[in-house]
Design a protein around this motif. Structure first.
Motif, PDB file in Angstrom:
ATOM      1  N   LEU A  85     -29.110  -5.608 -14.975  1.00  0.00           N
ATOM      2  CA  LEU A  85     -29.553  -4.763 -13.868  1.00  0.00           C
ATOM      3  C   LEU A  85     -29.461  -5.437 -12.503  1.00  0.00           C
ATOM      4  O   LEU A  85     -29.288  -4.762 -11.485  1.00  0.00           O
ATOM      5  CB  LEU A  85     -30.990  -4.308 -14.109  1.00  0.00           C
ATOM      6  CG  LEU A  85     -31.208  -3.440 -15.343  1.00  0.00           C
ATOM      7  CD1 LEU A  85     -32.691  -3.182 -15.558  1.00  0.00           C
ATOM      8  CD2 LEU A  85     -30.427  -2.144 -15.240  1.00  0.00           C
ATOM      9  N   ARG A  86     -29.570  -6.759 -12.471  1.00  0.00           N
ATOM     10  CA  ARG A  86     -29.592  -7.469 -11.189  1.00  0.00           C
ATOM     11  C   ARG A  86     -28.375  -7.166 -10.313  1.00  0.00           C
ATOM     12  O   ARG A  86     -28.547  -6.794  -9.144  1.00  0.00           O
ATOM     13  CB  ARG A  86     -29.740  -8.972 -11.402  1.00  0.00           C
ATOM     14  CG  ARG A  86     -29.803  -9.736 -10.083  1.00  0.00           C
ATOM     15  CD  ARG A  86     -30.102 -11.202 -10.228  1.00  0.00           C
ATOM     16  NE  ARG A  86     -29.340 -11.822 -11.288  1.00  0.00           N
ATOM     17  CZ  ARG A  86     -29.577 -13.019 -11.784  1.00  0.00           C
ATOM     18  NH1 ARG A  86     -30.565 -13.737 -11.307  1.00  0.00           N
ATOM     19  NH2 ARG A  86     -28.835 -13.524 -12.740  1.00  0.00           N
ATOM     20  N   ASN A 110     -26.240  -4.387  -5.569  1.00  0.00           N
ATOM     21  CA  ASN A 110     -25.196  -3.534  -5.026  1.00  0.00           C
ATOM     22  C   ASN A 110     -25.760  -2.296  -4.326  1.00  0.00           C
ATOM     23  O   ASN A 110     -25.286  -1.921  -3.256  1.00  0.00           O
ATOM     24  CB  ASN A 110     -24.224  -3.109  -6.128  1.00  0.00           C
ATOM     25  CG  ASN A 110     -23.039  -2.357  -5.587  1.00  0.00           C
ATOM     26  OD1 ASN A 110     -22.393  -2.795  -4.644  1.00  0.00           O
ATOM     27  ND2 ASN A 110     -22.759  -1.210  -6.189  1.00  0.00           N
ATOM     28  N   ILE A 111     -26.783  -1.662  -4.915  1.00  0.00           N
ATOM     29  CA  ILE A 111     -27.332  -0.443  -4.298  1.00  0.00           C
ATOM     30  C   ILE A 111     -28.420  -0.741  -3.261  1.00  0.00           C
ATOM     31  O   ILE A 111     -28.813   0.138  -2.517  1.00  0.00           O
ATOM     32  CB  ILE A 111     -27.876   0.550  -5.353  1.00  0.00           C
ATOM     33  CG1 ILE A 111     -29.098  -0.012  -6.087  1.00  0.00           C
ATOM     34  CG2 ILE A 111     -26.782   0.986  -6.303  1.00  0.00           C
ATOM     35  CD1 ILE A 111     -29.818   1.009  -6.957  1.00  0.00           C
ATOM     36  N   GLY A 112     -28.902  -1.973  -3.255  1.00  0.00           N
ATOM     37  CA  GLY A 112     -29.963  -2.371  -2.328  1.00  0.00           C
ATOM     38  C   GLY A 112     -31.293  -2.453  -3.047  1.00  0.00           C
ATOM     39  O   GLY A 112     -31.697  -1.509  -3.726  1.00  0.00           O
ATOM     40  N   ILE A 113     -31.949  -3.583  -2.908  1.00  0.00           N
ATOM     41  CA  ILE A 113     -33.196  -3.852  -3.632  1.00  0.00           C
ATOM     42  C   ILE A 113     -34.234  -2.760  -3.393  1.00  0.00           C
ATOM     43  O   ILE A 113     -34.944  -2.361  -4.310  1.00  0.00           O
ATOM     44  CB  ILE A 113     -33.736  -5.245  -3.257  1.00  0.00           C
ATOM     45  CG1 ILE A 113     -32.783  -6.310  -3.800  1.00  0.00           C
ATOM     46  CG2 ILE A 113     -35.146  -5.467  -3.773  1.00  0.00           C
ATOM     47  CD1 ILE A 113     -33.022  -7.708  -3.293  1.00  0.00           C
ATOM     48  N   GLU A 114     -34.289  -2.238  -2.169  1.00  0.00           N
ATOM     49  CA  GLU A 114     -35.277  -1.201  -1.855  1.00  0.00           C
ATOM     50  C   GLU A 114     -34.974   0.126  -2.555  1.00  0.00           C
ATOM     51  O   GLU A 114     -35.812   1.019  -2.602  1.00  0.00           O
ATOM     52  CB  GLU A 114     -35.367  -0.980  -0.333  1.00  0.00           C
ATOM     53  CG  GLU A 114     -34.125  -0.378   0.296  1.00  0.00           C
ATOM     54  CD  GLU A 114     -32.958  -1.347   0.510  1.00  0.00           C
ATOM     55  OE1 GLU A 114     -31.889  -0.873   0.926  1.00  0.00           O
ATOM     56  OE2 GLU A 114     -33.099  -2.568   0.265  1.00  0.00           O
ATOM     57  N   LEU A 133     -31.773   3.232  -9.633  1.00  0.00           N
ATOM     58  CA  LEU A 133     -30.988   2.562 -10.684  1.00  0.00           C
ATOM     59  C   LEU A 133     -30.632   3.549 -11.787  1.00  0.00           C
ATOM     60  O   LEU A 133     -31.440   4.416 -12.150  1.00  0.00           O
ATOM     61  CB  LEU A 133     -31.814   1.429 -11.322  1.00  0.00           C
ATOM     62  CG  LEU A 133     -31.790   0.090 -10.636  1.00  0.00           C
ATOM     63  CD1 LEU A 133     -32.852  -0.817 -11.256  1.00  0.00           C
ATOM     64  CD2 LEU A 133     -30.433  -0.560 -10.733  1.00  0.00           C
ATOM     65  N   THR A 134     -29.418   3.397 -12.324  1.00  0.00           N
ATOM     66  CA  THR A 134     -29.003   4.175 -13.482  1.00  0.00           C
ATOM     67  C   THR A 134     -28.747   3.215 -14.628  1.00  0.00           C
ATOM     68  O   THR A 134     -28.509   2.019 -14.410  1.00  0.00           O
ATOM     69  CB  THR A 134     -27.750   5.012 -13.191  1.00  0.00           C
ATOM     70  OG1 THR A 134     -26.691   4.137 -12.782  1.00  0.00           O
ATOM     71  CG2 THR A 134     -28.020   6.048 -12.110  1.00  0.00           C
TER      72      THR A 134
END
Length: 189
Positions: free
Chosen positions: A171-172, A177-181, A186-187
């Motif tokens: 997942l990291r 890539n999508i931004g921690i916030e 997440l998918t």
């Protein structure tokens, strides 16, 4: 820390959305802990929420104990500030950073049973562990991994979800890539 999985099945999306599940305020010991628990549930990834609501409601029904979430989503910065004596997981190495983990403790006489003060509170901590051992199998039956089943370092209040078997290592890079916030986006394909 070496983890031994306690839940090997592939976790599917819940058939009942979290919005349709209702957290029983009595399951949290009433108003005092209900709002904090709801706020913590809302901080989680949407896939985790129904599991947590079911865990609390079923935990209350089956054990007769009240339950409160003390910790849910935790930012990588906050994770990095936790003393090494309390965790081996650094930033981005805990399911808390993905909104997929909670720490939950029992409530007795309106007070949480787990404390970080090992002195006078040793009896309360022992009571908390005893209570957590009653909740652990309920969480496992719902598809959650319970820290009380870990072989090396037990973490009795901790439950986490590994959607479709995804580890934090999987997942990291997606989260970065999508931004921690944006952890709630997440998918898990």
């Amino acid at each position: 820390r070496k983890f031994t999985p306690t839940c090997s099945q592939v976790v599917q999306l819940p058939t009942q959305p979290a919005d349709s599940l209702k957290l029983n305020p009595l399951a949290c010991g009433g108003d005092k802990h209900y709002k904090r628990t709801l706020d913590n549930i809302n901080s989680l990834h949407p896939i985790m929420r129904p599991y947590v609501i079911k865990l609390i409601n079923e935990g209350y029904q089956k054990t007769g104990l009240n339950w409160m979430i003390t910790d849910a989503y935790r930012s990588p910065k906050k994770q990095g500030e936790i003393p090494g004596a309390n965790t081996n997981a650094g930033p981005m190495q805990s399911y808390h950073q993905y909104g997929l983990a909670i720490d939950i403790v029992s409530v007795t006489n309106g007070e949480i049973t787990y404390t970080r003060d090992g002195g006078k509170s040793r009896a309360m901590n022992n009571l908390s562990i005893t209570h957590s051992k009653k909740l652990g199998p309920i969480g496992v039956s719902l598809g959650l991994e319970w820290g009380g089943n870990w072989t090396k370092t037990k973490d009795y209040p901790h439950f986490e979800l590994k959607p479709n078997g995804k580890t934090w290592k999987d997942l990291r890079p997606i989260l970065i890539n999508i931004g921690i916030e944006n952890y709630k986006n997440l998918t898990f394909d």
